[in-house]
Write an enzyme that holds these catalytic residues in place. Structure first.
Site, PDB file in Angstrom:
ATOM      1  N   SER A 157      -0.271  10.918  19.191  1.00 46.45           N
ATOM      2  CA  SER A 157      -0.331  12.267  18.622  1.00 46.45           C
ATOM      3  C   SER A 157       0.973  13.028  18.860  1.00 46.45           C
ATOM      4  CB  SER A 157      -1.495  13.050  19.238  1.00 46.45           C
ATOM      5  OG  SER A 157      -2.708  12.384  18.977  1.00 46.45           O
ATOM      6  N   GLU A 435      -3.414   8.624  10.768  1.00 51.15           N
ATOM      7  CA  GLU A 435      -2.878   9.736   9.960  1.00 51.15           C
ATOM      8  C   GLU A 435      -3.169  11.071  10.652  1.00 51.15           C
ATOM      9  OE1 GLU A 435      -0.880  10.215   7.578  1.00 51.15           O
ATOM     10  OE2 GLU A 435      -0.537   8.114   7.121  1.00 51.15           O
TER      11      GLU A 435
HETATM   12  C1  LIG Z   1      -6.103   0.396  12.797  1.00 53.98           C
HETATM   13  C2  LIG Z   1      -4.960   1.293  13.119  1.00 53.98           C
HETATM   14  C3  LIG Z   1      -3.876   1.343  12.269  1.00 53.98           C
HETATM   15  C4  LIG Z   1      -2.772   2.135  12.573  1.00 53.98           C
HETATM   16  N1  LIG Z   1      -1.661   2.059  11.784  1.00 53.98           N
HETATM   17  C5  LIG Z   1      -0.520   2.674  12.189  1.00 53.98           C
HETATM   18  C6  LIG Z   1       0.708   2.449  11.497  1.00 53.98           C
HETATM   19  O1  LIG Z   1       0.777   1.681  10.530  1.00 53.98           O
HETATM   20  N2  LIG Z   1       1.813   3.097  11.939  1.00 53.98           N
HETATM   21  C7  LIG Z   1       1.782   3.946  13.004  1.00 53.98           C
HETATM   22  O2  LIG Z   1       2.815   4.497  13.347  1.00 53.98           O
HETATM   23  N3  LIG Z   1       0.629   4.170  13.687  1.00 53.98           N
HETATM   24  C8  LIG Z   1      -0.512   3.548  13.320  1.00 53.98           C
HETATM   25  N4  LIG Z   1      -1.677   3.737  14.026  1.00 53.98           N
HETATM   26  C9  LIG Z   1      -1.681   4.621  15.181  1.00 53.98           C
HETATM   27  C10 LIG Z   1      -2.451   5.913  14.978  1.00 53.98           C
HETATM   28  O3  LIG Z   1      -1.784   6.735  14.066  1.00 53.98           O
HETATM   29  C11 LIG Z   1      -2.640   6.575  16.357  1.00 53.98           C
HETATM   30  O4  LIG Z   1      -3.580   5.791  17.049  1.00 53.98           O
HETATM   31  C12 LIG Z   1      -3.083   8.017  16.260  1.00 53.98           C
HETATM   32  O5  LIG Z   1      -2.034   8.822  15.798  1.00 53.98           O
HETATM   33  C13 LIG Z   1      -3.579   8.573  17.604  1.00 53.98           C
HETATM   34  O6  LIG Z   1      -2.658   8.366  18.612  1.00 53.98           O
HETATM   35  P1  LIG Z   1      -3.121   7.707  19.998  1.00 53.98           P
HETATM   36  O7  LIG Z   1      -3.850   6.457  19.691  1.00 53.98           O
HETATM   37  O8  LIG Z   1      -1.944   7.624  20.881  1.00 53.98           O
HETATM   38  O9  LIG Z   1      -4.174   8.736  20.592  1.00 53.98           O
HETATM   39  P2  LIG Z   1      -3.872   9.961  21.564  1.00 53.98           P
HETATM   40  O10 LIG Z   1      -2.847  10.835  20.963  1.00 53.98           O
HETATM   41  O11 LIG Z   1      -3.640   9.454  22.934  1.00 53.98           O
HETATM   42  O12 LIG Z   1      -5.277  10.697  21.518  1.00 53.98           O
HETATM   43  C14 LIG Z   1      -6.397  10.243  22.303  1.00 53.98           C
HETATM   44  C15 LIG Z   1      -7.432  11.373  22.370  1.00 53.98           C
HETATM   45  O13 LIG Z   1      -6.847  12.498  23.027  1.00 53.98           O
HETATM   46  C16 LIG Z   1      -7.059  13.681  22.293  1.00 53.98           C
HETATM   47  N5  LIG Z   1      -5.873  14.563  22.396  1.00 53.98           N
HETATM   48  C17 LIG Z   1      -4.571  14.231  22.191  1.00 53.98           C
HETATM   49  N6  LIG Z   1      -3.786  15.311  22.330  1.00 53.98           N
HETATM   50  C18 LIG Z   1      -4.596  16.356  22.605  1.00 53.98           C
HETATM   51  C19 LIG Z   1      -4.379  17.750  22.833  1.00 53.98           C
HETATM   52  N7  LIG Z   1      -3.169  18.299  22.764  1.00 53.98           N
HETATM   53  N8  LIG Z   1      -5.461  18.522  23.056  1.00 53.98           N
HETATM   54  C20 LIG Z   1      -6.699  17.991  23.102  1.00 53.98           C
HETATM   55  N9  LIG Z   1      -6.957  16.695  22.894  1.00 53.98           N
HETATM   56  C21 LIG Z   1      -5.923  15.882  22.647  1.00 53.98           C
HETATM   57  C22 LIG Z   1      -7.245  13.233  20.846  1.00 53.98           C
HETATM   58  O14 LIG Z   1      -8.086  14.144  20.157  1.00 53.98           O
HETATM   59  C23 LIG Z   1      -7.891  11.860  20.995  1.00 53.98           C
HETATM   60  O15 LIG Z   1      -9.288  11.987  20.975  1.00 53.98           O
HETATM   61  C24 LIG Z   1      -2.793   2.960  13.724  1.00 53.98           C
HETATM   62  C25 LIG Z   1      -3.907   2.936  14.563  1.00 53.98           C
HETATM   63  C26 LIG Z   1      -4.962   2.093  14.295  1.00 53.98           C
HETATM   64  C27 LIG Z   1      -6.087   2.013  15.274  1.00 53.98           C
END
Ligand SMILES: Cc1cc2nc3c(=O)[nH]c(=O)nc-3n(C[C@H](O)[C@H](O)[C@H](O)COP(=O)(O)OP(=O)(O)OC[C@H]3O[C@@H](n4cnc5c(N)ncnc54)[C@H](O)[C@@H]3O)c2cc1C
Length: 655
Positions: A157, A435
């Site tokens: 994120s 996304e």
């Molecule tokens: C099948 C799949 C395909 C994907 N394809 C791509 C791709 O092609 N290219 C690419 O770049 N990425 C890709 N992604 C990555 C995806 O975009 C990320 O997983 C997503 O942006 C979330 O990031 P994270 O997993 O680090 O979650 P985190 O950011 O760690 O979030 C985890 C939890 O913490 C919470 N959280 C985070 N920040 C806060 C805050 N400030 N306040 C309160 N709560 C918060 C969120 O709500 C969430 O519930 C893919 C992921 C999957 C699973």
């Protein structure tokens, strides 16, 4: 015309006649042609729904790739690219195509999203002519497969904190891309594990030892099918769903790329190592870059609506065939959809799906306007980004909820893989996260509201934004929504005065709109006041913001529900008189009243709903369900989902 039997009319009510084909035309709108092209392609390649279950993971991935390339040859997937490179030159059409593709196998959908939306979108919007000339023709045909490598194991994120570094080597006139530590490894990247030849890699740019923030670079990751020198590729392995997409991890061990590999629409580095950008503020530059990629969010939101439609079409058709328990002592067993409870479970979801469809129309039209340069001012862009974020969140959560409810509504049969719910559930689940995680997106929506979409918004990093919201903008919002002003607003919002909402007809759209507008304004004022009181007590802005986050999310949701209702009401106003308008009117009322009903505790706590009126709303929701029940089959048919996509012959019957 609907063929369902008519329910007993209540209170002089005459059941409208539904013209299903006419309703499909309303829903397909100006993009009927491209939607029909996608429908035809879905039928041609319907066997992929079986293959998803039968093939092993490698073969399934290959099949999905093959299919994406074949679909590309029909022009379906390249609608959003300029015509001179072989595209269709119509951004709105590309979104409509994607929405329709969500009726089919969702691995195919997501591979299309990765290849043409993310990878292609980054080249198109962040690159310049040299990148367009080099890559667009090949990527539009699907011959050149690529990745969008933004997320890292350590950061998803919070993209501004990415750990991959791109250092400029002035002597060689090259960038050196390096993964600095395990947390900087690119992760979950679509097309990385198997098919990608290139990746658009997001990395911290360093020039002359100075960090310039996140920029994007085109990096070859495979040569002749093997990992390129210095690139380490790992497979993410089997996932909860979307196993036809090859997600993987990427590490860069001092990988050298030419100076021209920098996607340089917003910033460049001269051969001598001078950093240049038309946007001075680094945060503004970053948000401007990310803003050009908003199309992905609009696409996923639309796909959420499409997936919900498939689930609801199957469950509704099943409920019109399946009988359980006799209504009387000797009578025939009763159809599921004749049970009040079953109506309550499915029909408000159908109403919400229609509402979100029209809300998606609005955001797609805005996107088309901004990206076709029909409407190019910064305020329009900020509004689009917020609206896209909020619509995506509501639509994808709706999909998750609707798919689960529909699976249960089909009983044990819903659990069999052949009936689509297994794949729908597993594949669409992640729509709420990729996304942009939905909770993070709703915070973005709320920040826009709290700052009134001020231009300073883009100059601030995450913490700066929180400070701005809590320190400065709060004053404006509090001023705008002070107790005195709010009372005045209530008079505007409730045209009949403060007491009016106690008597106004529940089915009056002005009343329904006033209720959701009032809730939004009241919540916004509440958040602003809580933020201000924390700041007045000299508390840390980050901690204050964190404490009110539940309230922040609630206001964003209330805002979006208001926009969704407005979109539905506006659409209604454009329709010619007739059965379809009456039917959509019932759905619009059902959406509005079930939304108010779901939050009735809030409305009662804030004196906008008496106990009697709250009960009257519940009665009205039930009554609307009874009226809509005979129309239900036609309402789901109007979505135009090809029979082959519904599969589930035992549930929906043979076509
Ligand atoms: C099948 C799949 C395909 C994907 N394809 C791509 C791709 O092609 N290219 C690419 O770049 N990425 C890709 N992604 C990555 C995806 O975009 C990320 O997983 C997503 O942006 C979330 O990031 P994270 O997993 O680090 O979650 P985190 O950011 O760690 O979030 C985890 C939890 O913490 C919470 N959280 C985070 N920040 C806060 C805050 N400030 N306040 C309160 N709560 C918060 C969120 O709500 C969430 O519930 C893919 C992921 C999957 C699973």
């Amino acid at each position: 015309m609907t063929t369902d039997r008519t329910s007993p009319a209540t209170g002089g009510y005459v059941q409208p006649e539904l013209d299903v084909r006419g309703l499909t035309e309303v829903l397909d709108g100006e993009y009927a042609e491209v939607r029909d092209l996608v429908r035809a392609n879905l039928v041609t390649y319907a066997s992929v729904l079986d293959e998803a279950e039968e093939l092993d993971i490698d073969a399934y991935r290959e099949r999905v790739r093959e299919l994406v390339v074949e679909m590309a040859a029909t022009g379906q997937t390249g609608m959003g690219f300029p015509k001179r490179y072989g595209g269709g030159g119509d951004v709105g059409a590309s979104i409509a195509a994607f929405e329709t593709l969500a009726f089919g196998d969702l691995s195919v959908l997501v591979k299309v999203g990765v290849q043409f939306g993310l990878f292609g979108g980054a080249i198109l919007h962040l690159g310049t002519e040299r990148h367009h000339d080099a890559y667009l023709p090949g990527l539009i045909t699907g011959e050149l497969m690529g990745c969008f490598a933004m997320t890292e194991t350590g950061h998803g994120s919070n993209v501004q904190a990415l750990g991959t570094v791109a250092r400029y080597d002035v002597d060689a006139q090259e960038f050196v891309i390096t993964t600095e530590g395990d947390q900087a490894r690119k992760d979950y990247i679509g097309n990385a594990a198997r098919h990608g030849e290139l990746a658009v890699v997001f990395a911290q740019l360093e020039v002359g030892g100075e960090s310039r923030g996140v920029h994007a670079f085109v990096v070859p990751i495979r040569v002749d099918g093997e990992a390129a020198p210095g690139v380490h590729i790992e497979d993410d392995g089997r996932k909860m769903g979307l196993n036809g997409v090859d997600n993987g991890r990427l590490r860069f061990d001092g990988v050298r790329v030419d100076r021209e590999a920098l996607l340089n629409r917003f910033a460049d580095v001269t051969p001598e190592g001078v950093y240049e950008s038309t946007i001075d503020n680094p945060n503004r530059r970053f948000f401007t870059m990310l803003g050009t990629l908003v199309q992905g969010r609009v696409s996923v939101g639309g796909a959420g609506v499409g997936a919900a439609k498939v689930a609801l079409a199957i469950a509704t058709k099943y409920a019109l065939r399946r009988r359980q328990f006799a209504a009387g002592p000797q009578g025939e067993e009763q159809l599921l959809l004749d049970y009040g409870l079953h109506q309550r479970r499915l029909l408000p979801l159908i109403a919400r799906t229609y509402a979100l469809h029209f809300a998606q129309d609005v955001v797609r039209t805005q996107l088309h306007g901004v990206f076709s340069d029909l409407e190019d001012d910064a305020q329009a862009r900020r509004l689009l980004e917020a609206r896209a974020a909020g619509t995506k969140a509501l639509a994808t959560w709706h999909a998750t909820q609707a798919i689960q409810e529909c699976r249960e509504a089909c009983g044990g049969a819903g659990y069999l893989a052949v009936n689509r719910f297994a794949a729908l559930k597993a594949d669409s689940d992640i729509f709420t996260t990729f996304e942009g995680d939905n909770h993070v997106l709703l915070q973005l929506v709320a920040k826009g509201l709290l700052t009134d979409y001020a231009s300073e918004f883009e100059d601030l990093d995450q913490l700066g934004m929180v400070r701005y919201v809590t320190n400065l903008a709060v004053e404006t919002v509090i001023e705008k929504t002070s107790a005195h002003k709010l009372l005045e607003r209530v008079r505007d919002l409730l045209p009949g005065g403060d007491e009016w909402d106690r008597e106004a007809g529940l089915l009056d759209s002005e009343y329904q709109l006033a209720m959701v507008r009032y809730r939004e304004e009241h919540m916004l004022a509440g958040v602003a006041r809580r933020l201000k009181s924390g700041i007045d007590r000299k508390r840390d802005p980050g901690a204050v913001f964190s404490e009110v986050q539940d309230h922040v999310i609630a206001v964003a949701r209330a805002h979006m529900e208001r926009l969704v209702l407005e979109a539905f009401v506006e659409k209604m106003r454009t329709l010619p008189e007739g059965g379809n308008k009456v039917a959509l009117g019932l759905l619009c009322d059902l959406y509005a009243l079930s939304t108010i009903e779901a939050d009735r505790a809030w409305f009662m706590e804030h004196g906008r709903l008496t106990v009697q009126r709250s009960k009257a709303i519940t009665r009205e929701v039930n009554d609307l369900c009874r009226k809509i029940r005979p129309l239900a089959g036609g309402l789901v048919d109007a979505w135009g989902i090809p029979d082959a996509m519904l599969r589930a012959p035992d549930l929906v019957g043979e076509a």
